[in-house]
Write a protein that holds these residues in place. Structure first.
Motif, PDB file in Angstrom:
ATOM      1  N   LEU A  70      39.959  37.064  47.954  1.00  0.00           N
ATOM      2  CA  LEU A  70      40.734  37.420  46.760  1.00  0.00           C
ATOM      3  C   LEU A  70      42.216  37.558  47.074  1.00  0.00           C
ATOM      4  O   LEU A  70      43.070  37.086  46.317  1.00  0.00           O
ATOM      5  N   ALA A  71      42.518  38.198  48.191  1.00  0.00           N
ATOM      6  CA  ALA A  71      43.921  38.359  48.574  1.00  0.00           C
ATOM      7  C   ALA A  71      44.564  37.004  48.865  1.00  0.00           C
ATOM      8  O   ALA A  71      45.709  36.751  48.477  1.00  0.00           O
ATOM      9  N   TYR A  72      43.834  36.120  49.539  1.00  0.00           N
ATOM     10  CA  TYR A  72      44.362  34.797  49.862  1.00  0.00           C
ATOM     11  C   TYR A  72      44.619  33.983  48.596  1.00  0.00           C
ATOM     12  O   TYR A  72      45.687  33.396  48.435  1.00  0.00           O
ATOM     13  N   VAL A  73      43.645  33.959  47.699  1.00  0.00           N
ATOM     14  CA  VAL A  73      43.783  33.165  46.474  1.00  0.00           C
ATOM     15  C   VAL A  73      44.918  33.707  45.615  1.00  0.00           C
ATOM     16  O   VAL A  73      45.739  32.953  45.087  1.00  0.00           O
ATOM     17  N   ALA A 123      50.379  33.493  39.928  1.00  0.00           N
ATOM     18  CA  ALA A 123      50.192  33.622  38.487  1.00  0.00           C
ATOM     19  C   ALA A 123      48.869  34.299  38.159  1.00  0.00           C
ATOM     20  O   ALA A 123      48.717  34.863  37.079  1.00  0.00           O
ATOM     21  N   LEU A 124      47.907  34.251  39.073  1.00  0.00           N
ATOM     22  CA  LEU A 124      46.608  34.876  38.809  1.00  0.00           C
ATOM     23  C   LEU A 124      46.733  36.401  38.771  1.00  0.00           C
ATOM     24  O   LEU A 124      46.218  37.043  37.873  1.00  0.00           O
ATOM     25  N   ALA A 125      47.352  36.977  39.755  1.00  0.00           N
ATOM     26  CA  ALA A 125      47.546  38.435  39.796  1.00  0.00           C
ATOM     27  C   ALA A 125      48.296  38.797  41.062  1.00  0.00           C
ATOM     28  O   ALA A 125      48.433  38.001  41.979  1.00  0.00           O
ATOM     29  N   THR A 126      48.762  40.006  41.119  1.00  0.00           N
ATOM     30  CA  THR A 126      49.414  40.470  42.347  1.00  0.00           C
ATOM     31  C   THR A 126      48.349  40.675  43.412  1.00  0.00           C
ATOM     32  O   THR A 126      47.298  41.221  43.126  1.00  0.00           O
ATOM     33  N   PRO A 127      48.601  40.247  44.631  1.00  0.00           N
ATOM     34  CA  PRO A 127      47.572  40.335  45.679  1.00  0.00           C
ATOM     35  C   PRO A 127      47.032  41.747  45.910  1.00  0.00           C
ATOM     36  O   PRO A 127      45.826  41.928  46.055  1.00  0.00           O
ATOM     37  N   LEU A 128      47.880  42.724  45.906  1.00  0.00           N
ATOM     38  CA  LEU A 128      47.400  44.077  46.170  1.00  0.00           C
ATOM     39  C   LEU A 128      46.545  44.616  45.026  1.00  0.00           C
ATOM     40  O   LEU A 128      45.599  45.362  45.257  1.00  0.00           O
ATOM     41  N   THR A 129      46.846  44.252  43.814  1.00  0.00           N
ATOM     42  CA  THR A 129      46.051  44.718  42.675  1.00  0.00           C
ATOM     43  C   THR A 129      44.646  44.136  42.723  1.00  0.00           C
ATOM     44  O   THR A 129      43.661  44.839  42.510  1.00  0.00           O
ATOM     45  N   VAL A 130      44.550  42.862  43.020  1.00  0.00           N
ATOM     46  CA  VAL A 130      43.247  42.214  43.104  1.00  0.00           C
ATOM     47  C   VAL A 130      42.437  42.799  44.249  1.00  0.00           C
ATOM     48  O   VAL A 130      41.251  43.111  44.095  1.00  0.00           O
ATOM     49  N   ALA A 131      43.060  42.967  45.406  1.00  0.00           N
ATOM     50  CA  ALA A 131      42.352  43.521  46.557  1.00  0.00           C
ATOM     51  C   ALA A 131      41.927  44.972  46.303  1.00  0.00           C
ATOM     52  O   ALA A 131      40.836  45.378  46.693  1.00  0.00           O
TER      53      ALA A 131
END
Length: 61
Positions: free
Chosen positions: A27-30, A36-44
């Motif tokens: 998730l963090a990589y994608v 545009a999908l989301a901020t990496p930290l929020t998804v992780a």
């Protein structure tokens, strides 16, 4: 002495943590490659919250 059910629960929790870490990394990589999908930290963080909930449910049974 721990029972076999207790050992099984711990094994399942351990495997869930390993798979969860792989999913969090993906998730963090994608999300890093496609901002545009989301901020990496929020998804992780959202994935980590789901993982922690699942492990808590397994260990409290």
């Amino acid at each position: 002495m721990p029972t076999s059910a207790s050992h099984l629960r711990l094994l399942v929790a351990f495997l869930l943590v390993l798979v969860g870490l792989l999913i969090l990394g993906a998730l963090a990589y994608v999300s890093h490659q496609h901002p545009a999908l989301a901020t990496p930290l929020t998804v992780a963080a959202a994935g980590g919250a789901v993982l922690a909930t699942c492990v808590g449910v397994i260990l409290n049974q």
